[in-house]
Enzyme design. Structure first.
Site, PDB file in Angstrom:
ATOM      1  NE  ARG A  16     -29.829 -80.674 -14.994  1.00 47.22           N
ATOM      2  CZ  ARG A  16     -29.833 -81.861 -14.364  1.00 47.22           C
ATOM      3  NH1 ARG A  16     -29.533 -82.962 -15.040  1.00 47.22           N
ATOM      4  NH2 ARG A  16     -30.140 -81.942 -13.087  1.00 47.22           N
ATOM      5  NE  ARG A  17     -35.099 -83.654 -12.131  1.00 49.67           N
ATOM      6  CZ  ARG A  17     -35.764 -83.774 -10.979  1.00 49.67           C
ATOM      7  NH1 ARG A  17     -35.807 -82.739 -10.139  1.00 49.67           N
ATOM      8  NH2 ARG A  17     -36.380 -84.891 -10.682  1.00 49.67           N
ATOM      9  CB  SER A  28     -23.351 -64.218 -13.261  1.00 56.01           C
ATOM     10  OG  SER A  28     -23.147 -63.601 -11.996  1.00 56.01           O
ATOM     11  CE  LYS A  89     -42.478 -65.183  -8.784  1.00 62.90           C
ATOM     12  NZ  LYS A  89     -41.885 -64.630  -7.538  1.00 62.90           N
ATOM     13  CG  ASP A 170     -40.334 -62.738  -3.702  1.00 64.77           C
ATOM     14  OD1 ASP A 170     -39.462 -62.660  -4.585  1.00 64.77           O
ATOM     15  OD2 ASP A 170     -40.456 -63.730  -2.960  1.00 64.77           O
TER      16      ASP A 170
END
Length: 318
Positions: A16-17, A28, A89, A170
């Site tokens: 968005r930015r 969801s 990832k 993670d």
């Protein structure tokens, strides 16, 4: 955005930015969560199911931001609906699952890419230019770490084997992928680590041997916080990145004569660069990114599989 969690939120904000792309929809399993996400991130339509999201005709590409345990399932869902995918990832739980996703993408003629956003950051491109120019000579060693201290909660995704938790998939995937990017695929993998009470890896140290005198030593943990930096040693000097190197920053080159050169990169997260790469690939009709090709993801997944085997991490259903 398939998944309305924190990683999806940070990616949505980057799009968005900092890009001309648009987050057109979020999906969801909880309609209210989807609506809250859409409102918070200007994310267009809110879908109360992943099935509705992938069928949305206004969506050009689906970002999969669910836990690792569900990446294969959700990527295949999007591909079956005719949507290209960008999958967070670690790409999947295992090499075999990654093969399933890429096979489906190949059969459907659709783009797919792992969202290893570090590979697209400006300072990483500058590191490659530095090495290719011979500024530190021949690279012989890579030392990398990425560890974060997380309070123990057996239900949290990082500690939950049902959600493919553990430090390796993670945060450990970052230094592993970084080493692969610089040195290629290892011929031998050695790993040791300690499991949490839930049976996922709480901490591990990984050694990669590339068979030609080049080595990497990498570590990750859920229990301590480390700088998250990389040291690259060459025959004519070395390069040290700033802390937090997997999301931004710069680096310092120290030559063998003691002189130094500084590269100052941008600060903050840089997920917009991978978004730009996806847009570029789709624009020219590529099925895979040259910078993050399918084989590179498969090679990393094979290494992660071997680390888990040696450390003793087995996920339900494997």
């Amino acid at each position: 955005m398939l998944g309305a969690g924190g990683i999806s939120g940070s990616f949505a904000e980057a799009v968005r930015r900092f890009t001309t792309g648009t987050v057109t929809a979020v999906g969801s399993r909880d309609q209210r969560k989807a609506e809250a996400f859409a409102a918070a991130h200007d994310a267009g339509r809110a879908h109360g199911s992943y099935e509705d999201l992938v069928e949305d005709e206004h969506v050009d590409v689906v970002y999969v931001g669910t836990p690792h345990s569900h990446h294969r399932e959700h990527a295949l869902l999007a591909l079956a609906a005719g949507k290209p995918v960008l999958v967070e990832k670690a790409f999947t739980r295992s090499h075999a699952e990654a093969c399933d996703v890429f096979d489906a993408a190949r059969s459907a003629g659709l783009f797919a890419m792992e969202a290893m956003w570090t590979r697209f950051l400006p300072h990483v491109a500058a590191i490659h230019r530095t090495i290719e120019a011979g500024e530190i000579g021949e690279v012989r060693t890579v030392l990398g770490d990425f560890s974060q201290a997380f309070p123990y909660d057996p239900e949290h995704r990082l500690y939950n084997p049902d959600l493919a938790g553990g430090a390796l998939l993670d945060v450990g995937v970052y230094p592993v992928s970084f080493a692969h990017d610089l040195l290629g695929s290892p011929v031998r993998v050695g790993a040791t680590g300690t499991l949490t009470d839930t049976g996922v890896d709480g901490q591990s140290v990984v050694g990669l041997d590339f068979g030609d005198g080049r080595f990497a030593s990498l570590q990750s943990s859920l229990w301590v916080r480390t700088p998250g930096a990389v040291q690259i040693g060459g025959t004519e000097g070395y390069l040290t990145t700033d802390s937090g190197t997997y999301s931004g920053g710069g680096f310092t080159v120290v030559h063998s004569d003691g002189t130094e050169r500084r590269y100052d990169g941008f600060r903050g997260e840089g997920k917009q660069y991978q978004a730009a790469e996806v847009a570029r690939c789709l624009d020219v009709g590529l099925l895979e990114s040259e910078r993050m090709p399918w084989q590179a993801t498969l090679d990393v997944m094979r290494t992660l599989d071997e680390v888990r085997r040696q450390v003793g991490v087995v996920y339900p259903g494997e």
